[in-house]
Scaffold this motif. Sequence first.
Motif, PDB file in Angstrom:
ATOM      1  N   TYR A 387       0.691  -1.318  -0.017  1.00 31.30           N
ATOM      2  CA  TYR A 387      -0.003   0.010  -0.237  1.00 31.30           C
ATOM      3  C   TYR A 387       0.956   1.129   0.173  1.00 31.30           C
ATOM      4  O   TYR A 387       0.333   2.447  -0.654  1.00 31.30           O
ATOM      5  N   PHE A 388       2.049   1.164   0.680  1.00 30.23           N
ATOM      6  CA  PHE A 388       2.922   2.274   0.544  1.00 30.23           C
ATOM      7  C   PHE A 388       3.523   2.500  -0.786  1.00 30.23           C
ATOM      8  O   PHE A 388       4.109   3.675  -1.125  1.00 30.23           O
ATOM      9  N   SER A 389       3.703   1.549  -1.537  1.00 22.85           N
ATOM     10  CA  SER A 389       4.489   1.631  -2.970  1.00 22.85           C
ATOM     11  C   SER A 389       3.635   1.775  -3.934  1.00 22.85           C
ATOM     12  O   SER A 389       4.186   2.133  -5.086  1.00 22.85           O
ATOM     13  N   LEU A 390       2.546   1.250  -4.069  1.00 19.04           N
ATOM     14  CA  LEU A 390       1.537   1.375  -5.312  1.00 19.04           C
ATOM     15  C   LEU A 390       0.233   2.137  -4.879  1.00 19.04           C
ATOM     16  O   LEU A 390      -0.116   2.674  -3.843  1.00 19.04           O
ATOM     17  N   GLY A 391      -0.462   2.471  -6.245  1.00 16.90           N
ATOM     18  CA  GLY A 391      -1.687   3.347  -5.733  1.00 16.90           C
ATOM     19  C   GLY A 391      -1.415   4.752  -6.293  1.00 16.90           C
ATOM     20  O   GLY A 391      -0.540   4.968  -7.378  1.00 16.90           O
ATOM     21  N   SER A 392      -2.343   5.773  -6.206  1.00 13.02           N
ATOM     22  CA  SER A 392      -2.388   6.946  -6.915  1.00 13.02           C
ATOM     23  C   SER A 392      -1.331   7.882  -6.115  1.00 13.02           C
ATOM     24  O   SER A 392      -0.780   7.620  -5.201  1.00 13.02           O
ATOM     25  N   TRP A 393      -1.068   8.703  -7.049  1.00 21.03           N
ATOM     26  CA  TRP A 393       0.171   9.637  -6.596  1.00 21.03           C
ATOM     27  C   TRP A 393      -0.520  10.978  -5.655  1.00 21.03           C
ATOM     28  O   TRP A 393      -1.381  11.236  -5.947  1.00 21.03           O
ATOM     29  N   ILE A 394       0.080  10.906  -4.368  1.00 24.44           N
ATOM     30  CA  ILE A 394      -0.245  11.953  -3.624  1.00 24.44           C
ATOM     31  C   ILE A 394       1.020  12.911  -3.069  1.00 24.44           C
ATOM     32  O   ILE A 394       1.911  12.160  -2.906  1.00 24.44           O
ATOM     33  N   LEU A 395       0.851  14.015  -3.301  1.00 24.97           N
ATOM     34  CA  LEU A 395       1.951  14.892  -2.993  1.00 24.97           C
ATOM     35  C   LEU A 395       1.979  15.236  -1.478  1.00 24.97           C
ATOM     36  O   LEU A 395       0.851  15.480  -0.752  1.00 24.97           O
ATOM     37  N   PHE A 396       3.054  14.754  -0.773  1.00 25.87           N
ATOM     38  CA  PHE A 396       3.290  15.261   0.707  1.00 25.87           C
ATOM     39  C   PHE A 396       4.223  15.880   0.862  1.00 25.87           C
ATOM     40  O   PHE A 396       5.300  16.260   0.008  1.00 25.87           O
ATOM     41  N   MET A 397       4.106  16.776   2.141  1.00 26.95           N
ATOM     42  CA  MET A 397       5.097  17.753   2.615  1.00 26.95           C
ATOM     43  C   MET A 397       6.270  17.188   3.075  1.00 26.95           C
ATOM     44  O   MET A 397       6.147  15.901   3.499  1.00 26.95           O
ATOM     45  N   GLU A 398       7.433  17.627   3.106  1.00 32.23           N
ATOM     46  CA  GLU A 398       8.564  17.081   3.763  1.00 32.23           C
ATOM     47  C   GLU A 398       8.429  17.080   5.192  1.00 32.23           C
ATOM     48  O   GLU A 398       7.733  17.954   5.689  1.00 32.23           O
ATOM     49  N   SER A 399       8.956  16.039   5.740  1.00 32.93           N
ATOM     50  CA  SER A 399       8.731  16.049   7.308  1.00 32.93           C
ATOM     51  C   SER A 399       9.753  16.804   7.926  1.00 32.93           C
ATOM     52  O   SER A 399      11.005  17.566   7.453  1.00 32.93           O
ATOM     53  N   SER A 400       9.753  17.187   9.269  1.00 33.34           N
ATOM     54  CA  SER A 400      10.651  18.190   9.979  1.00 33.34           C
ATOM     55  C   SER A 400      11.989  17.536  10.065  1.00 33.34           C
ATOM     56  O   SER A 400      12.093  16.514  10.229  1.00 33.34           O
ATOM     57  N   LEU A 401      12.978  18.300  10.330  1.00 32.62           N
ATOM     58  CA  LEU A 401      14.242  17.765  10.589  1.00 32.62           C
ATOM     59  C   LEU A 401      14.363  17.297  11.969  1.00 32.62           C
ATOM     60  O   LEU A 401      14.960  16.175  11.993  1.00 32.62           O
ATOM     61  N   LYS A 402      13.765  17.840  12.997  1.00 31.33           N
ATOM     62  CA  LYS A 402      13.825  17.076  14.213  1.00 31.33           C
ATOM     63  C   LYS A 402      12.927  15.870  14.419  1.00 31.33           C
ATOM     64  O   LYS A 402      13.289  14.690  14.926  1.00 31.33           O
ATOM     65  N   MET A 403      11.783  15.787  13.639  1.00 29.52           N
ATOM     66  CA  MET A 403      11.104  14.222  13.522  1.00 29.52           C
ATOM     67  C   MET A 403      12.147  13.074  12.659  1.00 29.52           C
ATOM     68  O   MET A 403      12.247  12.143  13.082  1.00 29.52           O
ATOM     69  N   THR A 404      12.616  13.927  11.586  1.00 27.56           N
ATOM     70  CA  THR A 404      13.589  12.648  10.993  1.00 27.56           C
ATOM     71  C   THR A 404      14.634  12.530  11.596  1.00 27.56           C
ATOM     72  O   THR A 404      15.338  11.154  11.572  1.00 27.56           O
ATOM     73  N   PHE A 405      15.312  13.363  12.464  1.00 27.99           N
ATOM     74  CA  PHE A 405      16.375  13.091  13.158  1.00 27.99           C
ATOM     75  C   PHE A 405      16.341  11.845  14.242  1.00 27.99           C
ATOM     76  O   PHE A 405      16.706  10.803  14.460  1.00 27.99           O
ATOM     77  N   SER A 406      15.099  12.080  15.002  1.00 28.61           N
ATOM     78  CA  SER A 406      14.644  10.953  16.081  1.00 28.61           C
ATOM     79  C   SER A 406      14.471   9.711  15.281  1.00 28.61           C
ATOM     80  O   SER A 406      14.726   8.617  15.700  1.00 28.61           O
ATOM     81  N   ILE A 407      13.747   9.706  14.194  1.00 28.74           N
ATOM     82  CA  ILE A 407      13.561   8.539  13.319  1.00 28.74           C
ATOM     83  C   ILE A 407      14.843   7.857  12.893  1.00 28.74           C
ATOM     84  O   ILE A 407      14.996   6.544  13.152  1.00 28.74           O
ATOM     85  N   ILE A 408      15.636   8.561  12.540  1.00 31.55           N
ATOM     86  CA  ILE A 408      17.167   8.130  12.151  1.00 31.55           C
ATOM     87  C   ILE A 408      17.848   7.413  13.008  1.00 31.55           C
ATOM     88  O   ILE A 408      18.444   6.233  12.986  1.00 31.55           O
ATOM     89  N   ILE A 409      17.905   8.193  14.198  1.00 34.43           N
ATOM     90  CA  ILE A 409      18.755   7.323  15.552  1.00 34.43           C
ATOM     91  C   ILE A 409      17.982   6.282  15.986  1.00 34.43           C
ATOM     92  O   ILE A 409      18.490   5.243  16.257  1.00 34.43           O
ATOM     93  N   LEU A 410      16.703   6.298  16.014  1.00 33.19           N
ATOM     94  CA  LEU A 410      15.763   4.953  16.472  1.00 33.19           C
ATOM     95  C   LEU A 410      16.196   3.843  15.368  1.00 33.19           C
ATOM     96  O   LEU A 410      16.231   2.650  15.606  1.00 33.19           O
ATOM     97  N   SER A 411      16.218   4.388  14.113  1.00 29.24           N
ATOM     98  CA  SER A 411      16.457   3.183  13.009  1.00 29.24           C
ATOM     99  C   SER A 411      17.871   2.587  13.168  1.00 29.24           C
ATOM    100  O   SER A 411      18.015   1.358  13.081  1.00 29.24           O
ATOM    101  N   LEU A 412      18.825   3.391  13.571  1.00 29.32           N
ATOM    102  CA  LEU A 412      20.299   2.908  13.984  1.00 29.32           C
ATOM    103  C   LEU A 412      20.210   1.881  15.003  1.00 29.32           C
ATOM    104  O   LEU A 412      20.925   0.840  15.139  1.00 29.32           O
ATOM    105  N   LEU A 413      19.472   2.405  16.078  1.00 24.06           N
ATOM    106  CA  LEU A 413      19.368   1.416  17.186  1.00 24.06           C
ATOM    107  C   LEU A 413      18.696  -0.051  16.894  1.00 24.06           C
ATOM    108  O   LEU A 413      19.134  -0.846  17.449  1.00 24.06           O
ATOM    109  N   ASN A 414      17.889   0.312  16.197  1.00 26.56           N
ATOM    110  CA  ASN A 414      17.181  -0.942  15.445  1.00 26.56           C
ATOM    111  C   ASN A 414      18.146  -1.968  14.634  1.00 26.56           C
ATOM    112  O   ASN A 414      17.851  -3.111  14.922  1.00 26.56           O
ATOM    113  N   ILE A 415      18.971  -1.360  14.005  1.00 24.88           N
ATOM    114  CA  ILE A 415      20.071  -2.067  13.089  1.00 24.88           C
ATOM    115  C   ILE A 415      20.914  -3.018  14.193  1.00 24.88           C
ATOM    116  O   ILE A 415      21.121  -4.102  14.012  1.00 24.88           O
ATOM    117  N   PHE A 416      21.581  -2.219  15.027  1.00 23.83           N
ATOM    118  CA  PHE A 416      22.682  -2.605  15.720  1.00 23.83           C
ATOM    119  C   PHE A 416      22.411  -2.909  17.356  1.00 23.83           C
ATOM    120  O   PHE A 416      22.987  -4.058  17.616  1.00 23.83           O
TER     121      PHE A 416
END
Length: 535
Positions: A387-416
Amino acid sequence: MKMLSKFEFLSFFLMVGSILSFMFSSMFISQNLIYFYEIELFNMNSVAFTYIIYLDWMSVMFSSIVLMISSLILVYSKVYMGKECHQFLWLTVLFIFFMIIMIFSPSSLGVLLGWDGLGMISYCLVIYYKSASSYNSGFITAATNRLGDSMLMLSVAWFSLSGLFIFFESSMIIFFILACMTKSAQVPFNSWLPLAMAAPTPISSLVHSSTLVTAGVYLLIRFYFCYSGTFLITILLISSFLTIFIAGVSALQEFDMKRVVALSTLGQLGFMILILCVGYPYIAFFHLLVHALFKALLFMCAGSIIHSSMGLQDLRKMGSLNLDLLVKSCVNISLLNLMGLPFSSGFYSKDALIELTYFNFGGVGLGVLLLILISMTIAYSMRLIIYFSLGSWILFMESSLKMTFSIIILSLLNIFLGVYMNWMIQELYLICISIMVKLMPLFIIMMGVCWHATLKLMKPVTWFVMGMLFMTNLTKMTSYLIMLSLMILKVVDQGWFESFIYNLKISTSKASYYLYKHSFSYISIGSMLLIISFL
């Protein structure tokens, strides 16, 4: 700017506490340390009421994960909540505080204090957005959790007969098991967890990853040896299988993104209790920690999508998301951990869970049934990716830098972090199985996509299961009870009963005035009779 400094200070403080706790947990494991502190509060009738703090590697490591996720969520929620962040900040801090109290307490009084606090703050957070549906969801959530608290209160009352408040010194444990089942949303108390999605997404990522719903599983792991030889193990095993099946079927038919993630939480809680009933509490605890990491990441990614799309949650309206590449990668990392793809953090716990289930009292049959249930997890995870990859095109705004930073840190913790915790806490189990049995989970992953097509042919079964075995329909009766209470209030308290009380008040006041008016004459007559009698 002042509010920003508060969020940054609390986040930094929690992150430092998390790092120190994780370092202490490594020391506790290597040196096998246990600290037991007892603080006497007061004495009553020769019964000492004490607060007990129990420190070992399990409590310290779990508190480290809770503080780590909480610190990232505070930074994340500052952007997500916007102007409403002040009230939300202190509710979140209180929520973390009560969870830490519960983690470090082995006594029933301390656990009850933590659980009451969690239930109270969770109710305030579920009804944070004022609407009829959120009030109904909050009432059902609070009532179900209060039922578990009442079971815990019964256990406290039972324990107090001997003057002791420690769980492992009592043989009456059934109330405690029921309390943990309500808190971890196991059948038949599973209907409240999807309804709790009315809360804001940042608190949902905290509640469904490492705090409220995992509190029951954590206590079941801590006090496993109290009930391991009783019939309650069989009841928990059956309840966990039903919970996983209901969560999987419901997630395959659900189109609300947050509810799909919440139902996946319900299924993972069932997996934790299942491996616990099989006889491996440390593997259940390992899966609890790994699940806290990737479920918090999945909720934060879902919140980023909702925040960027101005509140869109329907999967049918999503497709070809124009999000940041980093956010897309983090979504895939969380879903791959949920599926247990080889060499991801979720793989280490789920692989041990599957293999150890083969060699328990249930035999291969229980293991095959577990593989079928795991295939449902693969199915709805692949459904989210599609569902995230297929379907109609919808324009989204870019996420905030602080939100993206928190998500990236948690992704690295998930990996290692999953690999590191696997080296730290998992016991060494030498399992000799054939190559075919070892590769069976991979075949199940490939076959998991077929579940969605199969369930379309079983609409009556899916309707019955999606209703949480009719428990959702029963919980909807609360709205009718509220309507009945309003009718009684209007007819009785504000109707004929009010007029009856008003007339009674008037009659009483008239009678009292009559007695007051004639009291002097009655007193004079009585005085004359008294004098005559003396004469």
